[in-house]
Scaffold this motif. Structure first.
Motif, short mmCIF file in Angstrom:
data_model
loop_
_atom_site.label_atom_id
_atom_site.label_comp_id
_atom_site.label_asym_id
_atom_site.label_seq_id
_atom_site.Cartn_x
_atom_site.Cartn_y
_atom_site.Cartn_z
N ARG A 166 0.87 -1.26 -0.07
CA ARG A 166 0.15 0.06 0.04
C ARG A 166 0.86 1.25 0.26
O ARG A 166 1.81 1.26 0.90
N ARG A 167 0.49 2.17 -0.86
CA ARG A 167 1.01 3.33 -0.92
C ARG A 167 0.13 4.56 -0.92
O ARG A 167 -1.00 4.21 -1.02
N SER A 168 0.56 5.76 -0.31
CA SER A 168 -0.21 6.73 -0.48
C SER A 168 -0.24 7.43 -1.69
O SER A 168 0.69 7.61 -2.56
N ARG A 200 -1.31 10.02 -4.85
CA ARG A 200 -1.95 11.23 -5.24
C ARG A 200 -2.10 11.68 -6.50
O ARG A 200 -2.19 12.84 -6.84
N GLY A 233 -3.87 19.79 1.53
CA GLY A 233 -3.03 18.36 1.41
C GLY A 233 -3.74 17.41 0.59
O GLY A 233 -3.54 16.20 0.67
N PHE A 246 -4.38 15.98 -2.66
CA PHE A 246 -3.82 16.10 -4.01
C PHE A 246 -4.40 15.06 -5.18
O PHE A 246 -5.27 14.10 -4.84
N PRO A 279 -4.40 8.93 2.89
CA PRO A 279 -5.17 9.65 4.17
C PRO A 279 -4.59 10.94 4.17
O PRO A 279 -3.47 11.45 4.12
N VAL A 280 -5.50 11.95 4.43
CA VAL A 280 -5.37 13.25 4.49
C VAL A 280 -5.84 13.90 5.53
O VAL A 280 -7.12 13.94 5.87
N VAL A 281 -4.94 14.57 6.51
CA VAL A 281 -5.32 15.53 7.71
C VAL A 281 -5.33 17.23 7.29
O VAL A 281 -5.80 17.89 8.01
N SER A 282 -4.57 17.42 6.12
CA SER A 282 -4.28 18.70 5.84
C SER A 282 -5.58 19.24 5.12
O SER A 282 -5.74 19.38 3.77
N PRO A 325 8.32 5.46 0.74
CA PRO A 325 9.13 6.25 1.30
C PRO A 325 9.85 5.32 2.36
O PRO A 325 9.60 4.54 2.70
N ARG A 371 11.57 3.65 5.56
CA ARG A 371 10.92 3.44 6.95
C ARG A 371 12.20 3.08 7.98
O ARG A 371 13.34 2.79 7.48
N MET A 400 8.30 14.62 1.77
CA MET A 400 7.65 13.31 2.41
C MET A 400 8.77 12.31 2.20
O MET A 400 8.95 11.26 3.06
C1 LIG Z 1 -2.38 10.67 9.88
C2 LIG Z 1 -1.91 10.98 8.63
C3 LIG Z 1 -1.89 12.10 7.81
C4 LIG Z 1 -1.73 12.31 6.66
N1 LIG Z 1 -1.92 13.36 5.86
C5 LIG Z 1 -1.74 13.44 4.79
C6 LIG Z 1 -1.95 14.70 3.79
O1 LIG Z 1 -2.66 15.55 4.59
N2 LIG Z 1 -1.55 14.91 2.47
C7 LIG Z 1 -1.06 13.88 2.00
O2 LIG Z 1 -0.45 13.95 0.81
N3 LIG Z 1 -0.60 12.85 2.66
C8 LIG Z 1 -0.78 12.49 3.91
N4 LIG Z 1 -0.58 11.43 4.63
C9 LIG Z 1 0.38 10.36 3.89
C10 LIG Z 1 1.51 10.09 4.37
O3 LIG Z 1 2.63 11.34 3.91
C11 LIG Z 1 2.20 8.94 3.94
O4 LIG Z 1 1.63 7.98 4.79
C12 LIG Z 1 3.83 8.72 4.07
O5 LIG Z 1 4.48 9.52 3.55
C13 LIG Z 1 4.24 7.57 4.06
O6 LIG Z 1 4.02 7.05 2.70
P1 LIG Z 1 3.11 5.69 2.43
O7 LIG Z 1 1.78 6.03 2.73
O8 LIG Z 1 3.10 5.82 0.84
O9 LIG Z 1 3.67 4.44 2.88
C14 LIG Z 1 -0.96 11.34 5.72
C15 LIG Z 1 -0.60 9.87 6.48
C16 LIG Z 1 -1.32 9.83 8.00
C17 LIG Z 1 -1.01 8.37 8.57
#
Ligand SMILES: Cc1cc2nc3c(=O)[nH]c(=O)nc-3n(C[C@H](O)[C@H](O)[C@H](O)COP(=O)(O)O)c2cc1C
Lengths: 175, 100
Positions: free
Chosen positions: A10-12, A14, A65, A67, A118-121, A155, A157, B74
């Protein structure tokens, strides 16, 4: 899919393809959230599913935040009326509960070939206003979902050797 | 005056909303998210300049650089700061070359 494969893979995401996610898959993702553990089984969560393109655009306007062009958004909220039942700790555990639900959802999405982030921004006040969220409900996390344009590289770890303490703090794995 | 329907898709308005919500976000976010939002805003501004026929090739290159490297925040903070330096240098080149 094997669980560890999903956890590692799993990756974030965007950047998303312009392709709708079938409702049955979205429901499965949401159901994965519902099956998360929660302190005292209070289940202090509310999930808002947003598929309407116009509404997604509006939410993007108030979310620096967030994207890409996701196909849907899941907004995870704490229902403070429910969280209160957990006493003083309830507020803290509610955030943990939501996080567990969030990870369940993102892993399920991944297993279905759907990307998530996941996005908190985002601006909480503006989001509450936009979606008519009542006072006792607090949006804490947006999960954007859609089919990934590409998989980003993972990214870094922190290594196990650094993070894990064996038997007592400060003792690490040798290798 | 544009109607509300139009304003939501208006690029200037989108940038405005981004700036205001970023300002609030920066109060609580990690320090490097401030620069991230600023370069993101710069990229959005270049979008607008392009639509208005004001962005030359060099300016579009700045945008390419931003889109390619903003995610470094990041992955690698040091590399992200180096990217901000690189961006500043590229900007300076544009300014220097421009005849008064
Ligand atoms: C609580 C939380 C909030 C996050 N908020 C944002 C965000 O606002 N925007 C964003 O692009 N990524 C956000 N992320 C993603 C992280 O940047 C990402 O999980 C981290 O860089 C590791 O990358 P990966 O998820 O691909 O393993 C958030 C992750 C977490 C757990």
């Amino acid at each position: 899919m094997e669980i560890f494969e999903a956890i590692r893979g799993r990756r974030s995401i965007r950047k998303f393809e312009d392709k709708d996610i079938p409702m049955q898959d979205l429901k499965k993702i949401l159901e994965a959230g519902v099956w998360a553990p929660s302190g005292s089984n209070i289940q202090p969560w509310e999930f808002i599913l947003v598929k309407n393109k116009g509404t997604i655009e509006k939410i993007k306007l108030i979310s620096p935040g967030l994207f890409g062009n996701p196909s849907a958004l899941i907004i995870l909220c704490i229902n403070h009326e429910r969280a209160k039942r957990g006493g003083k700790l309830g507020v803290k555990t509610a955030l943990m509960d939501i996080s567990m639900a969030a990870q369940n959802m993102m892993l399920t999405a991944y297993a279905l070939g759907i990307g998530s982030c996941p996005v908190v921004s985002f601006n909480k006040l503006a989001l509450k206003e936009l979606l008519d969220v009542p006072d006792h409900v607090e949006p804490v996390l947006i999960i954007s979902v859609g089919y990934p344009k590409f998989m980003p590289k993972p990214p870094k770890r922190r290594p196990l050797k650094e993070v894990v303490h064996i038997e007592k703090f400060g003792e690490h794995f040798n290798r | 005056m544009k109607s509300l329907e139009n304003i939501l898709t208006d690029d200037h308005f989108k940038l405005l909303a981004f700036l205001i919500t970023s300002a609030r976000g920066c109060v609580d976010e990690p320090i490097l998210y401030g620069p991230l939002r600023l370069v993101d805003a710069a990229s959005r501004l270049i979008d607008i300049m392009e639509k208005e026929g004001k962005a030359n090739e060099q300016i579009l290159k700045l945008q390419e650089l931003i889109e390619e490297k903003k995610d470094l925040v990041m992955y690698d903070e040091e590399a992200f700061v180096n990217f901000l330096d690189e961006l500043s240098r590229e900007l300076a080149k544009i300014i220097k070359e421009e005849r008064k």
